[in-house]
Motif scaffolding. Structure first.
Motif, mmCIF file in Angstrom:
data_model
loop_
_atom_site.group_PDB
_atom_site.id
_atom_site.type_symbol
_atom_site.label_atom_id
_atom_site.label_comp_id
_atom_site.label_asym_id
_atom_site.label_seq_id
_atom_site.Cartn_x
_atom_site.Cartn_y
_atom_site.Cartn_z
ATOM 1 N N ARG A 1 2.921 4.841 43.370
ATOM 2 C CA ARG A 1 1.935 4.561 42.399
ATOM 3 C C ARG A 1 1.672 3.274 42.317
ATOM 4 O O ARG A 1 1.573 2.499 42.316
ATOM 5 N N ARG B 1 1.841 0.324 44.628
ATOM 6 C CA ARG B 1 -0.029 -0.282 45.186
ATOM 7 C C ARG B 1 -0.246 -0.109 43.413
ATOM 8 O O ARG B 1 -1.841 -1.159 43.921
ATOM 9 N N TYR C 1 -7.341 4.843 47.349
ATOM 10 C CA TYR C 1 -6.041 4.248 45.996
ATOM 11 C C TYR C 1 -6.704 4.005 45.171
ATOM 12 O O TYR C 1 -6.167 3.823 44.054
#
Length: 217
Positions: free
Chosen positions: A20, A23, A58
């Motif tokens: 995460r 990203r 995302y």
């Protein structure tokens, strides 16, 4: 035992939190790219995700919307500047000219090193109310650093705390506009002379403090 949810299982040995974070970093970089090239008016979630090489789903994992990403990009760059200033000041000698030269040089080089940063400072902060408010907050933070340096470098100053703060806001706001104009090409001078001028201005400002205090009283 209840198995861990799929979302927190390591993938190819990389923990979910780390994936995460990667990203989010990719989206920040893509946001910087959009803001620093075409401008925020051209930004879309799909476009940012495409630059980041991520599926659209995302995006909302890290940001509530485009405005949240915009502010995160600006906050990240502002944090890099403030961290740079404090680090350079900490390793510079406790002498005004030497420290001012080191700090000013590092700021100018940081801004000029990436055309995207230059464009954001020169153009994007005036583009809308969100960044205008962020500009006010960043200037307040930089003025606070100015005050901390003044307190460290000068054993005492004739100005009151209020007058010293007003001086800090005046100097920081003026330098913001000067650097923006230089990055736009509105000020025709080289990097070295710009640094020399800003350092000379800072030194002169400190020399004006007694005269300013006398005028005020």
């Amino acid at each position: 035992m209840t198995p861990h949810p799929t979302s927190v299982r390591p993938y190819r040995g990389v923990p979910a939190e780390q994936r995460r974070a990667r990203r989010r970093a990719a989206l920040l970089e893509a946001g910087l790219d959009v803001l620093g090239t075409g401008g925020w008016a051209t930004a879309t979630v799909r476009g940012v995700c495409s630059r980041a090489g991520l599926n659209d789903r995302y995006f909302h994992e890290s940001f509530t919307g485009l405005d949240a990403l915009l502010l995160a990009v600006v906050d990240d760059q502002a944090a890099q500047v403030t961290d740079l200033i404090t680090a350079v000041a900490a390793r510079s000698p406790r002498r005004l000219r030497a420290r001012a030269t080191a700090v000013v040089s590092s700021i100018v080089d940081f801004l000029a090193a990436d055309p995207r940063r230059a464009r954001i400072l020169a153009y994007e902060f005036a583009a809308g109310p969100l960044l205008q408010e962020r500009r006010r907050q960043i200037i307040a933070t930089l003025a606070g650093i100015y005050l901390d340096q003044a307190r460290e470098l000068f054993d005492e100053t004739p100005l009151s705390e209020t007058d010293l703060r007003m001086t800090a806001l005046t100097v920081v706001s003026g330098l913001w506009e000067l650097l923006s104009a230089w990055l736009r090409g509105d000020v025709d001078t080289g990097r070295d002379h710009l640094v020399d001028y800003i350092v000379a201005l800072l030194l002169t400002t400190t020399e004006l403090a007694p005269a300013l205090d006398q005028r005020l009283h």
